[in-house]
Write an enzyme that holds these catalytic residues in place. Structure first.
Site, PDB file in Angstrom:
ATOM      1  CB  ALA A  67      -4.434   1.669  -3.225  1.00 53.61           C
ATOM      2  N   GLY A 110      -4.190   1.229  -8.680  1.00 55.74           N
ATOM      3  CA  GLY A 110      -4.800   2.557  -8.630  1.00 55.74           C
ATOM      4  C   GLY A 110      -4.026   3.579  -9.456  1.00 55.74           C
ATOM      5  CD  GLU A 113      -8.231   0.994 -10.478  1.00 53.41           C
ATOM      6  OE1 GLU A 113      -9.120   0.149 -10.586  1.00 53.41           O
ATOM      7  OE2 GLU A 113      -7.772   1.331  -9.368  1.00 53.41           O
ATOM      8  CD  GLU A 133      -5.641  -3.463  -8.836  1.00 53.85           C
ATOM      9  OE1 GLU A 133      -5.246  -4.177  -9.794  1.00 53.85           O
ATOM     10  OE2 GLU A 133      -5.952  -2.274  -8.962  1.00 53.85           O
TER      11      GLU A 133
HETATM   12  N1  DAK Z   1       1.888   0.747  -1.364  1.00 55.34           N
HETATM   13  C1  DAK Z   1       2.734   1.006  -0.355  1.00 55.34           C
HETATM   14  N2  DAK Z   1       4.059   0.990  -0.472  1.00 55.34           N
HETATM   15  C2  DAK Z   1       4.567   0.672  -1.669  1.00 55.34           C
HETATM   16  C3  DAK Z   1       3.754   0.392  -2.783  1.00 55.34           C
HETATM   17  C4  DAK Z   1       2.339   0.439  -2.600  1.00 55.34           C
HETATM   18  N3  DAK Z   1       1.474   0.220  -3.588  1.00 55.34           N
HETATM   19  N4  DAK Z   1       4.559   0.114  -3.832  1.00 55.34           N
HETATM   20  C5  DAK Z   1       5.810   0.228  -3.386  1.00 55.34           C
HETATM   21  N5  DAK Z   1       5.830   0.561  -2.083  1.00 55.34           N
HETATM   22  C6  DAK Z   1       6.987   0.764  -1.233  1.00 55.34           C
HETATM   23  C7  DAK Z   1       7.655  -0.564  -0.883  1.00 55.34           C
HETATM   24  O1  DAK Z   1       7.005  -1.168   0.216  1.00 55.34           O
HETATM   25  C8  DAK Z   1       9.055  -0.099  -0.549  1.00 55.34           C
HETATM   26  O2  DAK Z   1       9.068   0.418   0.756  1.00 55.34           O
HETATM   27  P1  DAK Z   1      10.331   0.156   1.747  1.00 55.34           P
HETATM   28  O3  DAK Z   1      10.495  -1.313   1.793  1.00 55.34           O
HETATM   29  O4  DAK Z   1      11.487   0.869   1.058  1.00 55.34           O
HETATM   30  O5  DAK Z   1       9.906   0.785   3.021  1.00 55.34           O
HETATM   31  C9  DAK Z   1       9.269   1.064  -1.530  1.00 55.34           C
HETATM   32  O6  DAK Z   1       7.981   1.487  -1.927  1.00 55.34           O
HETATM   33  C10 DAK Z   1      10.037   0.640  -2.759  1.00 55.34           C
HETATM   34  O7  DAK Z   1       9.384  -0.495  -3.301  1.00 55.34           O
HETATM   35  P2  DAK Z   1      10.211  -1.696  -3.936  1.00 55.34           P
HETATM   36  O8  DAK Z   1      11.446  -1.976  -3.151  1.00 55.34           O
HETATM   37  O9  DAK Z   1       9.259  -2.821  -4.118  1.00 55.34           O
HETATM   38  O10 DAK Z   1      10.640  -1.057  -5.327  1.00 55.34           O
HETATM   39  P3  DAK Z   1      10.908  -1.757  -6.720  1.00 55.34           P
HETATM   40  O11 DAK Z   1      11.424  -0.678  -7.605  1.00 55.34           O
HETATM   41  O12 DAK Z   1      11.723  -3.012  -6.548  1.00 55.34           O
HETATM   42  O13 DAK Z   1       9.466  -2.235  -7.245  1.00 55.34           O
HETATM   43  C11 DAK Z   1       7.130  -1.940  -7.740  1.00 55.34           C
HETATM   44  C12 DAK Z   1       8.533  -1.262  -7.589  1.00 55.34           C
HETATM   45  C13 DAK Z   1       6.146  -0.773  -7.974  1.00 55.34           C
HETATM   46  C14 DAK Z   1       7.120  -2.855  -8.949  1.00 55.34           C
HETATM   47  C15 DAK Z   1       6.801  -2.753  -6.462  1.00 55.34           C
HETATM   48  O14 DAK Z   1       7.031  -1.915  -5.325  1.00 55.34           O
HETATM   49  C16 DAK Z   1       5.376  -3.206  -6.422  1.00 55.34           C
HETATM   50  O15 DAK Z   1       5.029  -4.236  -7.007  1.00 55.34           O
HETATM   51  N6  DAK Z   1       4.532  -2.503  -5.685  1.00 55.34           N
HETATM   52  C17 DAK Z   1       3.142  -2.883  -5.446  1.00 55.34           C
HETATM   53  C18 DAK Z   1       2.302  -2.667  -6.687  1.00 55.34           C
HETATM   54  C19 DAK Z   1       0.881  -3.074  -6.469  1.00 55.34           C
HETATM   55  O16 DAK Z   1       0.562  -4.235  -6.073  1.00 55.34           O
HETATM   56  N7  DAK Z   1      -0.056  -2.146  -6.699  1.00 55.34           N
HETATM   57  C20 DAK Z   1      -1.471  -2.390  -6.546  1.00 55.34           C
HETATM   58  C21 DAK Z   1      -1.909  -1.937  -5.162  1.00 55.34           C
HETATM   59  S1  DAK Z   1      -3.631  -2.285  -4.870  1.00 55.34           S
HETATM   60  C22 DAK Z   1     -10.212   1.438  -3.991  1.00 55.34           C
HETATM   61  C23 DAK Z   1      -9.908   1.761  -5.274  1.00 55.34           C
HETATM   62  C24 DAK Z   1      -8.694   1.417  -5.793  1.00 55.34           C
HETATM   63  C25 DAK Z   1      -7.772   0.717  -5.068  1.00 55.34           C
HETATM   64  C26 DAK Z   1      -8.085   0.424  -3.790  1.00 55.34           C
HETATM   65  C27 DAK Z   1      -9.286   0.772  -3.249  1.00 55.34           C
HETATM   66  N8  DAK Z   1     -11.465   1.778  -3.434  1.00 55.34           N
HETATM   67  C28 DAK Z   1     -12.502   2.340  -4.287  1.00 55.34           C
HETATM   68  C29 DAK Z   1     -11.768   1.582  -2.071  1.00 55.34           C
HETATM   69  C30 DAK Z   1      -6.496   0.342  -5.635  1.00 55.34           C
HETATM   70  C31 DAK Z   1      -5.797  -0.735  -5.194  1.00 55.34           C
HETATM   71  C32 DAK Z   1      -4.408  -0.930  -5.574  1.00 55.34           C
HETATM   72  O17 DAK Z   1      -3.836  -0.163  -6.305  1.00 55.34           O
END
Ligand code: DAK
Length: 259
Positions: A67, A110, A113, A133
């Protein structure tokens, strides 16, 4: 190729639709607009008789990093509830056509998922899966705990959702989260080829197989076997079933019309 800013759609002559998430600047993070567009796209593909199989991908570099975390910075419980994002995922659940996820790079949160909403997951060798998450003070919210549980069992699920660790395509494959691992450059071509094969079969048979397999997961074995048997019997009332059997004896490729 029809293209919006964040989602590309290509419906091929062979009955295969390729859906590609395209938000490279945010690692294909699934913001609200993207989830809404994905939902509308899957509804339309489900209703389009020319489409017999669907491949969803994030392209060559990343499947989806989850997400969009920006959506979470100030959100309240009531706002999260009122978004009712489950309605967007439901369009994928309700899609009667086979969905193949072609995963390159990260499929996280997500994104993982989303891949699990597919029927078959093809992963490039460098793909990485995870439910991180917990690192954000959150938990999976689009089926992560429950679909993983059913796919890979309690102890591997707990490892992933409690540690937030990423696993390789090979590890995911060994756990049963991935159907096939291929070379990175072959992920999308292989998924398309597989989808083409499936699209060449009777769409009624294919959809019955998908429906029974998915429903059966949540039924008792006896109930699921009965459901399977009934679906098997129903297929005898289709022209495609007669065509398939006749083509076998006439030693020619079957021409399925979906009737
Ligand atoms: N959201 C927003 N921006 C993101 C992002 C994300 N999930 N993942 C990466 N970015 C953005 C980074 O902020 C960065 O932006 P700038 O700084 O360039 O502006 C750009 O993408 C590049 O990211 P990185 O510099 O970090 O790139 P790397 O290659 O070094 O790393 C990475 C890639 C994917 C390993 C890392 O970016 C990372 O760990 N990202 C976060 C992954 C994460 O925590 N995902 C889980 C998110 S929570 C729901 C149902 C489901 C959900 C929610 C609600 N409901 C039913 C209500 C789901 C929740 C989730 O998925």
């Amino acid at each position: 190729m029809e293209s919006t800013q964040i989602l590309k759609l290509n419906i091929q002559e062979d009955g295969v639709a390729l859906v590609e998430i395209h938000r490279p600047e945010a690692r294909n993070a699934l913001n609200l607009e993207l989830r809404q567009t994905l939902s509308e796209t899957f509804q339309a593909l489900n209703q389009n008789p020319a489409v017999r199989a669907i491949v969803i991908t994030g392209g060559e570099k990343v499947f989806a990093a989850g997400a969009d975390i920006k959506d979470f910075t100030t959100a309240t419980t009531a706002q999260m509830y009122l978004r009712h994002t489950e309605q967007y995922w439901q369009s994928l659940v309700d899609c009667s056509k086979p969905i193949i996820a072609a995963v390159n790079g990260y499929a996280l949160g997500g994104g993982c998922e989303l891949a699990m909403h597919a029927d078959i997951i093809i992963a490039g060798q460098s793909a990485k899966f995870g439910q991180p998450e917990v690192k954000l003070g959150l938990m999976p919210g689009a089926g992560g705990t429950q679909r993983l549980l059913r796919a890979i069992g309690k102890f591997k699920t707990m490892l992933l959702v409690l540690s937030g660790k990423f696993i390789s395509a090979e590890e995911a494959s060994q756990m049963g989260l991935v159907s096939e691992v291929v070379e990175d450059e072959n992920t999308i071509p292989h998924a398309l080829e597989l989808a083409k094969t499936i699209a060449s079969f009777s769409p009624i048979a294919v959809q019955q197989i998908k429906e029974v397999t998915n429903l059966g997961q949540d039924l008792s074995l006896q109930g699921a076997l009965t459901l399977e048997r009934k679906a098997f019997q129903i297929l005898f009332d289709t022209q495609d079933q007669k065509e398939g059997v006749n083509a076998f004896f006439e030693k020619r490729p079957a021409q399925y019309t979906g009737e």
